[in-house]
Design an enzyme around this catalytic site. Structure first.
Site, mmCIF file in Angstrom:
data_model
loop_
_atom_site.group_PDB
_atom_site.id
_atom_site.type_symbol
_atom_site.label_atom_id
_atom_site.label_comp_id
_atom_site.label_asym_id
_atom_site.label_seq_id
_atom_site.Cartn_x
_atom_site.Cartn_y
_atom_site.Cartn_z
ATOM 1 N N PHE A 262 0.929 -1.287 0.227
ATOM 2 C CA PHE A 262 -0.091 -0.166 -0.089
ATOM 3 C C PHE A 262 1.152 1.636 0.211
ATOM 4 O O PHE A 262 0.206 2.250 -0.889
ATOM 5 C CB PHE A 262 -0.599 -0.025 1.565
ATOM 6 C CG PHE A 262 0.132 0.361 2.672
ATOM 7 C CD1 PHE A 262 -0.686 2.002 2.704
ATOM 8 C CD2 PHE A 262 0.556 -0.486 3.359
ATOM 9 C CE1 PHE A 262 -0.143 2.413 4.267
ATOM 10 C CE2 PHE A 262 1.251 -0.219 4.279
ATOM 11 C CZ PHE A 262 0.473 1.124 4.888
ATOM 12 N N LYS A 263 2.189 1.352 0.228
ATOM 13 C CA LYS A 263 3.312 2.390 0.672
ATOM 14 C C LYS A 263 2.819 2.754 -0.840
ATOM 15 O O LYS A 263 3.589 4.382 -1.221
ATOM 16 C CB LYS A 263 4.379 2.025 0.742
ATOM 17 C CG LYS A 263 4.660 1.791 2.616
ATOM 18 C CD LYS A 263 3.538 2.323 3.212
ATOM 19 C CE LYS A 263 3.297 1.036 4.719
ATOM 20 N NZ LYS A 263 4.635 0.932 5.526
ATOM 21 N N ASP A 264 2.725 2.387 -1.853
ATOM 22 C CA ASP A 264 3.078 2.448 -3.858
ATOM 23 C C ASP A 264 1.609 3.938 -3.679
ATOM 24 O O ASP A 264 1.876 5.022 -4.584
ATOM 25 C CB ASP A 264 2.754 1.246 -4.218
ATOM 26 C CG ASP A 264 3.958 0.750 -4.852
ATOM 27 O OD1 ASP A 264 5.134 1.293 -4.279
ATOM 28 O OD2 ASP A 264 3.743 -0.373 -4.238
ATOM 29 N N LEU B 253 3.918 7.268 -1.993
ATOM 30 C CA LEU B 253 5.198 6.916 -2.284
ATOM 31 C C LEU B 253 5.757 6.980 -3.823
ATOM 32 O O LEU B 253 6.676 7.370 -4.786
ATOM 33 C CB LEU B 253 5.840 5.355 -2.810
ATOM 34 C CG LEU B 253 6.221 5.943 -0.847
ATOM 35 C CD1 LEU B 253 7.037 5.382 0.537
ATOM 36 C CD2 LEU B 253 7.215 6.938 -0.309
ATOM 37 N N THR C 132 7.848 0.650 3.344
ATOM 38 C CA THR C 132 8.366 1.983 2.986
ATOM 39 C C THR C 132 9.454 1.538 2.097
ATOM 40 O O THR C 132 9.704 2.318 1.156
ATOM 41 C CB THR C 132 8.284 2.764 4.403
ATOM 42 O OG1 THR C 132 6.498 2.936 4.953
ATOM 43 C CG2 THR C 132 8.850 3.702 3.562
#
Length: 498
Positions: free
Chosen positions: A110-112, A115, A145
């Protein structure tokens, strides 16, 4: 919109400055000076838009006047073009329960969602401020992350990225993703310690004027890609609103109906984005905070005590193996009526004593919007197995999302709350193939790549492309250092790059 510090609200700055600096000079976190609102009418309009358009619309509310909608749309369109189809599809489990999948991006986590956007925001912010030197982005990661930051910032002009991760505290797939990272401006280093050790070191570096001066002499200015940076947190607000739009569009709810969100939580950034969406006016009934055995957040919401002096567990959901949840500071700021002195005192107590306590009576009027629970390893494993085997609603959870599902099952049993509920799914199950395969098959395979192939065979769910050829990539970064050497490692990198 201006941004203020959680520890001194008299310190005000522009959004571009907040994004470039990452953290306030007093050690506090930047928050918006006020919350923009979103109406039911706006939600109706957003239903007709695609995800990049929705994200740009929400971002503009927080980043105006420094960024225009068209400018933000160009960023979100480019960022989400790297995803496999819909960036955050909502999958129906049953008439009451839905899963929002946030792992269809370039690193399968989900960090995509943030980011891939942050590099655009940071580069543009530097330009708007007239910055000419290089930006050195420091990242402490508990698994996801780091890879997302490395992938997002690789070969971005004027930027270098250093990632520190607990060498024995991430999954084999997470480690290989970081160790094989491509790009001329990236560096990855394992540490002998846990995520909190890495995060604390990064925070110390940001607060150390002497290190800042050394880096300035070497042509660098520090910034962050962790969720302490507002430019990282803001894009996450959009997917809560987008999922609500999808539920209305699918006629699962009426516009204005309330929903619950269940969020696997470690550093508290993801669920905080949901809280901010609620503050904007999104009809949210409960935010359900799900923890693994490192249940410091569960204890906080249930007792008012935040105590990090406890046993630390390495679990099958390593991205949640965190005891110091940095973004909780932002929530304290809001729950206390934006009392910066209150927040400053609590953060000082945490640093000096390892704990703090809040008087729940002072903020009990707003705490009921949260529910907190936790799941141990056995419960998490059983949840993965149960939902995979379920004939009516078979679904393959990764361990983090399984923690969320476990806590939601407990919540439902306790409350009988029939409010439509969205489980926030944070990673592909293939990022944790050894544990997921063991849960669904009852067999143990230590080799992550073999477990990946076996999991694909029994689940018929394709391996995401970013993970499929991981074993064939060359290892570039295998250095491991003591946690006390993190500061010197940063200076050493900057000197070599100078």
């Amino acid at each position: 919109m201006d941004y203020i510090s959680t520890r001194n609200k008299n310190l005000s700055t522009s959004c571009v400055s907040a994004i470039v600096n990452g953290i306030s000079k007093d050690g506090g976190l930047f928050v918006p000076s006020s919350f923009p609102m979103i109406s039911n009418g706006e939600i109706e309009k957003l239903i007709e838009l695609d995800y990049p358009e929705r994200a740009a619309y929400i971002l503009e509310k927080f980043l105006t006047p420094d960024f225009s909608y068209d400018e933000l749309l160009s960023y979100t369109q480019e960022a989400y073009s790297r995803f496999d189809g819909d960036p955050c599809p909502v999958v129906k489990l049953d008439d009451q329960t839905f899963v929002m999948e946030l792992w269809h991006g370039p690193t399968s986590a989900f960090k995509d969602m943030a980011l891939t956007v942050l590099p655009h925001l940071l580069a543009a912010s530097r330009k708007k401020l007239g910055e000419t030197g290089r930006t050195l982005i420091l990242v402490a990661t508990s698994g996801d992350t780091g890879k997302a930051a490395l992938e997002g910032f690789k070969d971005v002009e004027g930027t270098d990225v250093i990632v520190f991760y607990p060498s024995d505290g991430v999954s084999p797939m997470q480690k290989m993703q970081m160790m094989t990272q491509e790009g001329d401006n990236v560096y990855v280093c394992g540490i002998k310690g846990n995520f909190d050790d890495a995060q604390n070191a990064v925070k110390r570096i940001f607060a150390d004027n002497e290190i800042a001066l050394k880096l300035k002499e070497l042509g660098y200015k520090l910034s962050s890609a962790n969720s302490i940076n507002w430019g990282r947190l803001a894009p996450q607000i959009a997917y809560y609103i987008s999922s609500y739009c999808d539920l209305v569009s699918a006629e699962e709810i009426e516009n204005g109906d309330k929903v619950n969100f269940v969020v696997p939580s470690g550093n508290f950034g993801n669920i905080l984005a949901g809280y901010y969406a609620m503050r904007m006016g999104l009809p949210i009934n409960r935010l359900i905070c799900a923890s693994n055995m490192n249940n410091v957040l569960t204890d906080f919401f249930n007792t008012g005590n935040y105590d990090i002096k406890r046993e630390f567990y390495k679990t099958m959901s390593p991205s949640m193996d965190i005891l110091i949840s940095s973004n909780l500071e932002r929530l304290l700021f809001e729950l206390s009526g934006r009392d910066d002195k209150f927040v400053e005192n609590k953060m000082t107590e945490l640093k000096e004593k390892g704990f703090y306590t809040i008087d729940k009576k002072e903020i009990e009027s707003v705490l009921p919007m949260f529910y907190a629970g936790s799941a141990d390893e056995e419960y998490t494993k059983d949840t993965i197995s149960y939902y995979f085997d379920d004939e009516d609603e078979s679904y393959l959870f990764d361990p983090h999302t399984a923690v969320a599902m476990s806590v939601y099952d407990d919540y439902y049993d306790e409350t009988d709350d029939t409010t439509p509920t969205v489980i926030v799914s944070t990673a592909s199950p293939y990022k944790f193939p050894v544990d997921v395969y063991s849960a669904v098959s009852g067999k143990s395979i230590d080799d992550a790549y073999k477990a990946t192939d076996m999991l694909e065979e029994i689940s018929a769910q394709p391996i995401p492309e970013p993970l499929r050829n991981l074993k064939n990539r060359k290892t570039r970064f295998d250095k491991v250092i003591d946690k006390k050497d993190i500061e010197s490692e940063v200076i050493s990198y900057a000197m070599k790059r100078n």
